[in-house]
Design an enzyme around this catalytic site. Structure first.
Site, PDB file in Angstrom:
ATOM      1  N   TRP B 324      42.054  25.346  44.348  1.00 46.82           N
ATOM      2  CA  TRP B 324      40.875  26.176  44.629  1.00 46.82           C
ATOM      3  C   TRP B 324      39.958  26.229  43.404  1.00 46.82           C
ATOM      4  O   TRP B 324      38.741  26.310  43.525  1.00 46.82           O
ATOM      5  CB  TRP B 324      41.335  27.589  45.015  1.00 46.82           C
ATOM      6  CG  TRP B 324      40.214  28.580  45.206  1.00 46.82           C
ATOM      7  CD1 TRP B 324      39.531  28.823  46.357  1.00 46.82           C
ATOM      8  CD2 TRP B 324      39.650  29.458  44.226  1.00 46.82           C
ATOM      9  NE1 TRP B 324      38.576  29.784  46.157  1.00 46.82           N
ATOM     10  CE2 TRP B 324      38.627  30.206  44.854  1.00 46.82           C
ATOM     11  CE3 TRP B 324      39.910  29.693  42.869  1.00 46.82           C
ATOM     12  CZ2 TRP B 324      37.880  31.160  44.173  1.00 46.82           C
ATOM     13  CZ3 TRP B 324      39.149  30.643  42.199  1.00 46.82           C
ATOM     14  CH2 TRP B 324      38.154  31.369  42.851  1.00 46.82           C
ATOM     15  N   HIS B 325      40.574  26.173  42.195  1.00 43.73           N
ATOM     16  CA  HIS B 325      39.779  26.264  40.976  1.00 43.73           C
ATOM     17  C   HIS B 325      38.965  25.007  40.716  1.00 43.73           C
ATOM     18  O   HIS B 325      38.036  25.018  39.909  1.00 43.73           O
ATOM     19  CB  HIS B 325      40.684  26.550  39.761  1.00 43.73           C
ATOM     20  CG  HIS B 325      41.261  27.926  39.792  1.00 43.73           C
ATOM     21  ND1 HIS B 325      42.383  28.236  40.527  1.00 43.73           N
ATOM     22  CD2 HIS B 325      40.867  29.076  39.196  1.00 43.73           C
ATOM     23  CE1 HIS B 325      42.653  29.530  40.366  1.00 43.73           C
ATOM     24  NE2 HIS B 325      41.750  30.053  39.578  1.00 43.73           N
ATOM     25  N   GLY B 326      39.317  23.897  41.361  1.00 45.62           N
ATOM     26  CA  GLY B 326      38.541  22.674  41.168  1.00 45.62           C
ATOM     27  C   GLY B 326      39.419  21.455  41.303  1.00 45.62           C
ATOM     28  O   GLY B 326      40.652  21.544  41.273  1.00 45.62           O
ATOM     29  N   TYR B 473      34.595  32.071  35.466  1.00 47.77           N
ATOM     30  CA  TYR B 473      34.883  31.875  36.889  1.00 47.77           C
ATOM     31  C   TYR B 473      33.651  31.518  37.717  1.00 47.77           C
ATOM     32  O   TYR B 473      33.771  31.294  38.912  1.00 47.77           O
ATOM     33  CB  TYR B 473      35.631  33.093  37.453  1.00 47.77           C
ATOM     34  CG  TYR B 473      37.126  32.843  37.457  1.00 47.77           C
ATOM     35  CD1 TYR B 473      37.828  32.769  36.267  1.00 47.77           C
ATOM     36  CD2 TYR B 473      37.818  32.618  38.633  1.00 47.77           C
ATOM     37  CE1 TYR B 473      39.180  32.495  36.248  1.00 47.77           C
ATOM     38  CE2 TYR B 473      39.179  32.351  38.625  1.00 47.77           C
ATOM     39  CZ  TYR B 473      39.852  32.293  37.437  1.00 47.77           C
ATOM     40  OH  TYR B 473      41.192  32.011  37.420  1.00 47.77           O
ATOM     41  N   PHE B 476      34.061  28.143  39.427  1.00 47.88           N
ATOM     42  CA  PHE B 476      35.061  27.912  40.479  1.00 47.88           C
ATOM     43  C   PHE B 476      34.516  28.216  41.872  1.00 47.88           C
ATOM     44  O   PHE B 476      33.474  28.756  42.029  1.00 47.88           O
ATOM     45  CB  PHE B 476      36.309  28.736  40.224  1.00 47.88           C
ATOM     46  CG  PHE B 476      36.951  28.407  38.910  1.00 47.88           C
ATOM     47  CD1 PHE B 476      37.100  27.079  38.516  1.00 47.88           C
ATOM     48  CD2 PHE B 476      37.363  29.394  38.047  1.00 47.88           C
ATOM     49  CE1 PHE B 476      37.672  26.760  37.292  1.00 47.88           C
ATOM     50  CE2 PHE B 476      37.938  29.089  36.820  1.00 47.88           C
ATOM     51  CZ  PHE B 476      38.093  27.775  36.448  1.00 47.88           C
TER      52      PHE B 476
END
Lengths: 345, 476
Positions: B324-326, B473, B476
């Protein structure tokens, strides 16, 4: 009281407060913050650890107090402040001399401003020397705005000063409030004062102080050498927009008031020139200045090759001379003047 | 427009005055907030507005059709449309860059030279957050947990509400939509808490995160130059940087919302006081971890089908949480790492029943066990951040193998700012932990609060980093 108290994550408990409490908890911290500002504003007037602000303020004060014209007017940055011995100039060239050298971040712009003010008040002196170190020509006006907020200029100076520095609403707000909101506009000075007062460092033993100071000076100098080599390796020279305007303003003033203006390249540590990238960058600076001086016969560049000094004539940086270096540089400047046939007495 | 910028201060002040002027007129207030939210989002890049409007329209109409339909197959199909369209858009923006290099190499084989810049796609800020938020809406409508809203203004505001739009908390429709639909009252207790959260959030971001970032950046960016304690200090700096950066943003977002009468979910509950990996995820980025639990882990079967399935589900959930973060390998490894320590903890916990033991042990014994657990979990979390922050496997290897307690001549220079900036945070958090109240500072007497707020203001202006540094964040 143990650190590890409960195994459950905490929650938010919104407590009951009165309107009065909330209003007071908003207004009183703001008032206290303002009071701290006022206190620091007064304290900084005398004790600003940012020497740049102190020097700039002192020089502008001295400049504003000037009652009569001088024969030799010297303007520029800190290399000029460190490198000129006024007595020597008066002794060798005759007449009176005055220097109003500030700091590099005020750019050539400050020199143009001061010269403009001087000419309006007293007319042209016999000789004008604008002394700047090579690396300030590329700088932009970011830090100049901070100085504009910190320095006590003459009334309505910002409106008549050329080059004109366009100020956003924010900048204007800053200028108007900087004298009583140092926590907002001069945080680095305040931070330094706080850090010095709560320093974690232990005091250096008294018997070692000289040795430590000497070591620190060597470190500072070496760091400055590395800084200049890195700067010239990483960047292509391009004259800053406001410096470009400033040099044109100097040229205009020289024509308007019919006097010779000398752009003096500040002395530099000789070993810098051993680095090809430094040499190349330096030559770019001189070529750029040459273009302007070639257009106007009243503009001259003194020391286009720079007076290259060994370490023993320099202080903690590559362009600040010590007392011996200052005498050497001033003497060389005098010889240049005599060579140029400026009207020495 | 960062929360800590002058632009945002002017923006929010204007919006808030207008909001207060139309108090009790909920429709007008919502329209005002929606306009403000779109202005806020368009400030980054107005092109993004089409994207968020598109997301809003798809979710709104799909939600309506799901709610209206009694046909199970149709409802499922509609849900699939919503989920896949959202994930495809998210995947395109988020993971396209990951494949660009391979794509360029492929084109090169066929003799096609494509300008890499032509394939660069700017990640729309906050897309991961509002994608998950809209997904939760359609899934909840499908599950029958909430009813579809007929008011598109309310729904559009739910998707784009500016305090939490770009970095969360990822809100649930069942929490936020009812608050949007009903008139809000200015509540003085809520405003009091909001003021504190905003101040504390700005303090955490500007004073702590942005200052310790200098230590973290120096060591992570030049890691090969450092060994021993310097590396530990660099990891410690990043550990506090990422916490203060992200939780600072959440605090400001929640504080702003409170000022307007909204309650957003708590996103952080002192995560570095966690006793174990499971506890950590109940305290760190709670809005994401609970989303993953509710919409991924439980639908996968959760722990309903035996331990091995539960552990598999846990690993899948954590891997996707990392992703999800990348689309970077380190996020995947970071997710896998947390999945791994969660699994180890689960196995160990079920074998030793540590909870019962610690509860039964009284006094000093309990204190020692909990303190040890917290320290171990903190170290495990730090190792996780090394993976998260590193650019290569070689860097992870180097940093973990060269960390130690040997001092260098730089150590004091790194330690000094860390102590200066982190010590007050730790003191406040110990107090919050002991009282189990995150708002404990607002319960202090008025004179103490006045002194505290003055100190906050002083520190923010004098020690706050002045270069505008984006919140971590946002990417993200």
């Amino acid at each position: 009281m143990s650190i590890a108290g409960s195994t459950r994550p905490p929650t938010e408990v919104i407590g009951a407060v009165t309107k009065r409490e909330v209003v007071l908890s908003l207004i009183l911290p703001l008032l206290a913050f303002f009071a701290i500002n006022v206190w620091f504003a007064r304290y900084l007037n005398e004790n600003d650890p940012n020497l740049g602000y102190v020097i700039a303020n002192q020089q502008w004060q001295k400049f504003s107090d000037l009652q009569e014209s001088v024969d030799w007017l010297i303007l520029g940055d800190s290399s000029c402040g460190a490198g000129i011995v006024l007595e020597l100039i008066e002794q060798e060239l005759g007449g009176t001399a005055a220097e109003f050298c500030v700091v590099g971040d005020m750019l050539v712009v400050n020199s143009a401003w001061m010269l403009q003010e001087y000419l309006q008040n007293f007319g042209p002196p016999k000789g004008v020397f604008i002394i700047h170190v090579y690396d300030i020509w590329s700088r932009d006006e970011t830090n100049l705005k901070a100085y504009m907020a910190a320095v006590d200029f003459p009334d309505s100076f910002e409106q008549r000063a050329i080059p004109h520095i366009p100020l956003t609403l924010g900048d204007q707000f800053r200028l108007k409030t900087s004298s009583f909101l140092p926590l907002v506009w001069r945080p680095f000075s305040v931070r330094q004062i706080v850090e010095n007062s709560v320093s974690f460092q232990r005091d250096i033993a008294t018997d070692n102080k000289e040795l430590v100071a000497e070591t620190q000076a060597v470190n500072l100098f070496n760091e400055d050498v590395v800084f200049h080599i890195t700067l010239t390796r990483r960047n292509e020279f391009q004259i800053g927009q406001k410096n470009q305007e400033a040099i044109h303003q100097l040229s205009t003033l020289a024509n308007q008031y019919q006097f010779d203006l000398n752009l003096v390249i500040a002395p530099l540590y000789e070993s810098l020139f051993e680095h090809g990238t430094f040499q190349r960058y330096y030559e770019q600076v001189i070529r750029t200045l040459d273009v302007v001086t070639e257009e106007n016969p009243r503009m001259h560049i003194l020391f286009p090759e720079a007076l290259r000094l060994p370490r023993e004539y320099l202080d903690n940086s590559v362009d600040h001379t010590n007392a011996a270096g200052a005498r050497l540089f001033t003497q060389a400047l005098i010889e240049e003047v005599l060579h140029l046939n400026l009207p020495a007495q | 427009m960062l929360f800590t910028s002058v632009e945002f201060l002017l923006f929010f002040t204007t919006v808030y005055i207008m909001y207060a002027l139309v108090n009790n007129k909920v429709r007008i207030q919502n329209l005002l907030l929606l306009t403000a939210s779109y202005f806020f989002y368009g400030w980054w890049d107005w092109h993004y507005l089409f994207l968020i409007a598109g997301y809003t329209a798809i979710s709104f109409f799909v939600g309506r059709e799901i709610d209206r339909s009694n046909d199970g197959k149709k409802r499922k199909k509609l849900l699939a449309i919503s989920v896949f369209s959202s994930l495809i858009i998210l995947g395109f923006f988020k993971y396209f860059g990951f494949f660009v290099d391979s794509l360029l190499a492929l084109f090169d084989i066929f003799g096609l030279n494509i300008d890499p810049l032509a394939l660069q796609i700017l990640l729309p800020v906050g897309i991961s957050f509002y994608t998950f938020q809209t997904l939760s809406y359609t899934i909840d409508v499908y599950r029958g947990e909430i009813r579809h809203t007929n008011n598109i203004i309310d729904f559009a505001l739910f998707v784009s509400f500016f305090p939490q739009l770009v970095a969360g908390p990822i809100e649930r429709a069942k929490n936020l939509l009812p608050q949007i639909a009903t008139p809000r009252q200015f509540n003085i207790n809520q405003i009091n808490a909001g003021i504190f959260l905003i101040l504390w959030g700005v303090y955490k971001k500007l004073v702590i995160a942005d200052n310790v970032a200098k230590v973290a950046n120096e060591i992570f960016n030049n890691y090969a130059l450092y060994t021993g304690l310097d590396i530990i200090l660099g990891i410690l700096a990043f550990t506090f940087q990422i916490y203060c950066d992200f939780s600072g943003y959440s605090d400001i977002a929640r504080g702003l919302a409170k000022l307007m009468g909204f309650e957003l979910m708590v996103n952080f509950k002192l995560p570095y006081f966690a006793l174990n990996p499971s506890d950590f995820w109940q305290r760190w980025h709670i809005s994401l971890s609970s989303w993953l639990r509710d919409y991924l882990y439980i639908p996968l079967g959760g722990n309903r089908h035996g331990q091995s399935t539960a552990l598999r589900n846990l690993m899948i959930t954590m891997l996707l949480g990392g992703l999800w973060h990348g689309a970077a390998w380190n996020f995947v490894i970071w997710g896998a790492y947390h999945g791994f320590i969660l699994i180890i903890y689960r196995l160990w916990d079920s074998a030793h029943a540590v909870h019962q033991e610690s509860r039964q042990t009284g006094g000093h014994g309990r204190f020692l066990i909990q303190t040890m657990s917290t320290v171990i979990m903190f170290i495990l979390t730090m190792i996780g951040w090394v993976i998260f922050r590193s650019d290569s496997v070689a860097q992870i290897n180097y940093m973990l193998s060269h960390a130690g307690i040997i001092l260098s001549e730089n150590s004091f220079a790194f330690l000094r700012p860390l102590l200066f900036y982190i010590a007050p945070l730790v003191a406040v958090q110990i107090l919050q932990h002991k009282t189990r109240d995150l708002l404990v500072l607002t319960t202090f007497s008025l004179p103490v609060r006045i002194i505290l707020y003055t100190v906050f203001l002083f520190m923010i202006f004098v020690f706050g980093a002045r270069e505008q540094v984006e919140f971590i964040y946002f990417q993200f």
